[in-house]
Design an enzyme around this catalytic site. Structure first.
Site, PDB file in Angstrom:
ATOM      1  N   THR A 198      37.671  57.082  51.901  1.00  0.00           N
ATOM      2  CA  THR A 198      38.152  58.335  51.326  1.00  0.00           C
ATOM      3  C   THR A 198      38.130  58.262  49.808  1.00  0.00           C
ATOM      4  OG1 THR A 198      39.544  58.731  53.233  1.00  0.00           O
ATOM      5  CG2 THR A 198      40.142  59.897  51.210  1.00  0.00           C
ATOM      6  N   HIS A 248      38.329  51.101  33.935  1.00  0.00           N
ATOM      7  CA  HIS A 248      39.449  50.575  33.139  1.00  0.00           C
ATOM      8  C   HIS A 248      39.012  49.862  31.871  1.00  0.00           C
ATOM      9  CE1 HIS A 248      39.454  46.176  34.260  1.00  0.00           C
ATOM     10  NE2 HIS A 248      38.608  46.652  35.129  1.00  0.00           N
ATOM     11  N   CYS A 250      41.393  25.463  31.978  1.00  0.00           N
ATOM     12  CA  CYS A 250      42.758  25.325  32.449  1.00  0.00           C
ATOM     13  C   CYS A 250      43.449  26.662  32.666  1.00  0.00           C
ATOM     14  CB  CYS A 250      43.561  24.475  31.481  1.00  0.00           C
ATOM     15  SG  CYS A 250      43.684  22.777  32.033  1.00  0.00           S
ATOM     16  N   ASN A 281      30.521  39.925  28.400  1.00  0.00           N
ATOM     17  CA  ASN A 281      31.964  40.125  28.322  1.00  0.00           C
ATOM     18  C   ASN A 281      32.681  39.065  27.500  1.00  0.00           C
ATOM     19  OD1 ASN A 281      30.922  38.683  30.647  1.00  0.00           O
ATOM     20  ND2 ASN A 281      33.037  38.427  31.308  1.00  0.00           N
ATOM     21  N   GLN A 329      30.896  46.341  30.023  1.00  0.00           N
ATOM     22  CA  GLN A 329      31.531  46.114  28.712  1.00  0.00           C
ATOM     23  C   GLN A 329      31.032  47.074  27.639  1.00  0.00           C
ATOM     24  OE1 GLN A 329      33.976  43.985  27.786  1.00  0.00           O
ATOM     25  NE2 GLN A 329      34.230  43.182  29.846  1.00  0.00           N
ATOM     26  N   SER A 371      32.685  50.587  34.913  1.00  0.00           N
ATOM     27  CA  SER A 371      34.040  50.371  35.423  1.00  0.00           C
ATOM     28  C   SER A 371      35.047  51.118  34.573  1.00  0.00           C
ATOM     29  CB  SER A 371      34.340  48.867  35.399  1.00  0.00           C
ATOM     30  OG  SER A 371      35.696  48.645  35.707  1.00  0.00           O
ATOM     31  N   GLY A 411      34.017  47.991  39.244  1.00  0.00           N
ATOM     32  CA  GLY A 411      32.739  47.526  38.719  1.00  0.00           C
ATOM     33  C   GLY A 411      32.195  46.392  39.568  1.00  0.00           C
ATOM     34  N   THR A 412      33.092  45.547  40.019  1.00  0.00           N
ATOM     35  CA  THR A 412      32.692  44.435  40.890  1.00  0.00           C
ATOM     36  C   THR A 412      32.020  44.950  42.156  1.00  0.00           C
ATOM     37  OG1 THR A 412      34.297  42.839  40.074  1.00  0.00           O
ATOM     38  CG2 THR A 412      33.642  42.597  42.363  1.00  0.00           C
TER      39      THR A 412
END
Lengths: 125, 395
Positions: free
Chosen positions: B238, B202, B326, B151, B180, B200, B71-72
């Site tokens: 490919t 996944h 963090c 997201n 999403q 995307s 997707g990126t």
């Protein structure tokens, strides 16, 4: 856990020692700010120049909590001068290392202890 | 209790049906889909079927679907490819402050190349403010890129109103990052009115390492990955046949099961939200209550930091994700929550829970109980949580 923390850090974070506050503490030190996501407050009980008890309250990540716990354990029983010389490197070594982006959390523990000692000395005067 | 996975917005497992469909394409049907011989023809059959499956799912023609490595990549391609192709018309791009980094950081890159970018603000629930789009759009605007659903907080953007504005500006392209949304809400390129759309594999029980970009027929954008004749000479490399076969089956299943899936997720999510709000004091639901992805819940817990919650839940076998600085390794907390105007301390204490097909009511109830214990424990440890002693919250 795939967060870069070693087992020791996770263990300390899971079962932190010296959590809480000391009523009528001889020295209290607070460092950090909530905007940055870390605040550490250290309470010291000092008798005859020896740190007989240390407790902490921490708002922060797992590393901040683990370093708070370890730092308080490392200074109990030490003289004030010895405790003041505790560095973040000592705390990190005791924990077996921290992920690079978490090193700044260990600095907070060192700074909080020094602030608490400063507070103690100010009260002595 | 077994491990509990509440992070379906990050990724989903490959479904059994999809995996079975993919398996022959690793070794038996291993041919290069671009080869002329029988091995190649066998492979291209699988790719063609997948292209038709994707096209049917999003309401376009097969030749409008281009497979990518993620997707990126599709977002990179859409944003850069459109900007480069339209630069003679103008150099102004509009996006929102809550986009995925694969859109935001490409826009920032384009700024360095001399483009001008407007980052639209959002309201406190995470919806793009359409009036701001009306103010920002102009004759030299060449691209508007706004996600279909966020997201982090699940806000489903007002895509129809957005399109109403854009279509008054001839030649301005509309890109939608729908990563999403697939399988959770209806995604139809004609209904949305977009020129480009990203998905995307996944995120809807397909494999990782495969995405797709819809490019409306007749639209020419610049290539991102330049090589040979693959993907009708638009995207080199490919073809990843097993993954492409997988995304095709996954999207067909996702669309076929959408009603059942979204009802299942929403039941779990609503129970979770209700219990957390009723049983844990001082929490804030981030994002909207309506027009929200059915599987997304995002909470801020006052006085404590997100990473501590995340790791303690993880130790209890419950996987969630945190928008706090963090845990992600960056120092800035969630750009999405900040854009929504959430107090920065609350941004640090935010956790996303995203539900999926294998989750159950029992898991939700167990997680709520664990969460109650963890929040209580961490608050007792927090120097910010000493209200009864009259200490200031802002140390």
């Amino acid at each position: 856990m795939s967060n870069g923390y070693n087992e020791k850090v996770i263990e300390v974070f899971s079962n932190p020692k010296n959590v809480g506050k000391i009523d009528n503490a001889d020295g209290v030190g607070t460092v950090g700010n909530a905007t940055c996501g870390d605040i550490m407050k250290i309470y010291l009980k000092i008798k005859n120049n020896i740190i007989v008890d240390a407790k902490f309250q921490t708002f922060g990540c797992a590393a901040a909590i683990a370093t708070s716990s370890t730092a308080t354990e490392m200074i109990i029983g030490k003289t004030v001068d010895e405790a003041e010389r505790l560095t973040n490197a000592d705390v990190v070594e005791n924990l077996g290392g921290l992920p690079a982006q978490k090193m700044h959390c260990s600095v907070l523990a060192e700074e909080a202890i020094r602030e608490a000692i400063k507070d103690y000395r100010a009260k002595q005067k | 209790m077994d491990r509990i996975y509440f992070d379906h917005a990050a990724t989903t497992p490959v479904s059994r049906k999809v995996l079975d469909k993919m398996m022959p394409y690793f070794s038996d049907v291993f041919g290069n889909a671009h080869s002329q011989h029988g091995f190649g023809r066998q492979a291209i059959k699988g790719v063609d079927e997948a292209r038709s499956q994707v096209a049917k799912a999003i309401g376009c023609l097969p030749n409008e679907v281009y497979f990518t490595g993620s997707g990126t990549e599709a977002n990179n391609w859409a944003v850069k490819g459109a900007a480069l192709a339209k630069k003679a018309k103008g150099k102004h791009i509009i996006t929102s402050q809550i986009e995925h980094p694969s859109v935001l950081n490409n826009c920032k890159w384009l700024e360095k190349q001399g483009y001008e970018v407007t980052y639209l603000p959002v309201d406190s629930e995470g919806f793009v403010i359409v009036d701001e789009l009306k103010k920002a759009i102009r004759e030299d605007t060449i691209l508007v890129s706004i996600m279909l659903a966020n997201n982090e907080v699940g806000s489903i953007q007002p895509y129809k109103q957005i399109n109403e504005v854009i279509k008054q500006y001839k030649g301005c392209l509309y890109h939608v990052d729908a990563v999403q949304a697939i399988g959770a809400i209806k995604v139809d390129v004609k209904d949305i009115g977009c020129d480009l759309l990203t998905l995307s594999g996944h995120k809807f029980y397909g494999p990782k390492g495969v995405g797709a970009l819809y490019i409306r027929n007749g639209l020419k954008i610049e290539k991102l990955i330049i090589a040979g004749a693959q993907e009708r000479s638009m995207r080199g490399g490919t073809t990843n046949t097993p993954a492409v076969v997988g995304i095709g089956q996954a999207i067909e299943d996702a669309v076929a099961n959408m009603d059942e899936y979204s009802t299942h997720c929403q039941t779990l999510r609503d129970r979770f939200i209700n219990r957390v709000e009723n049983e844990i004091p001082m929490v804030k639901l981030n994002g909207p209550r309506a027009n929200r992805l059915p599987n997304n819940a995002n909470f801020s817990f006052d006085f404590i930091e997100g990473e501590g919650i995340l790791f303690r839940l993880d130790l209890a076998g419950i996987a969630v994700s945190s928008g706090s600085a963090c845990s992600s390794g960056s120092l800035e907390p969630s750009h999405v929550l900040q854009a929504m105007g959430v107090d920065i301390v609350l941004c640090h204490g935010s956790i996303r829970f995203s539900f999926g097909s294998a989750n159950t009511i029992e898991q939700v109830d167990y997680a709520v109980e664990k969460l109650k214990e963890i929040v209580k424990f961490l608050r007792e440890m927090s120097p910010l949580f000493n209200l009864n002693e009259g200490e200031s919250k802002n140390v």
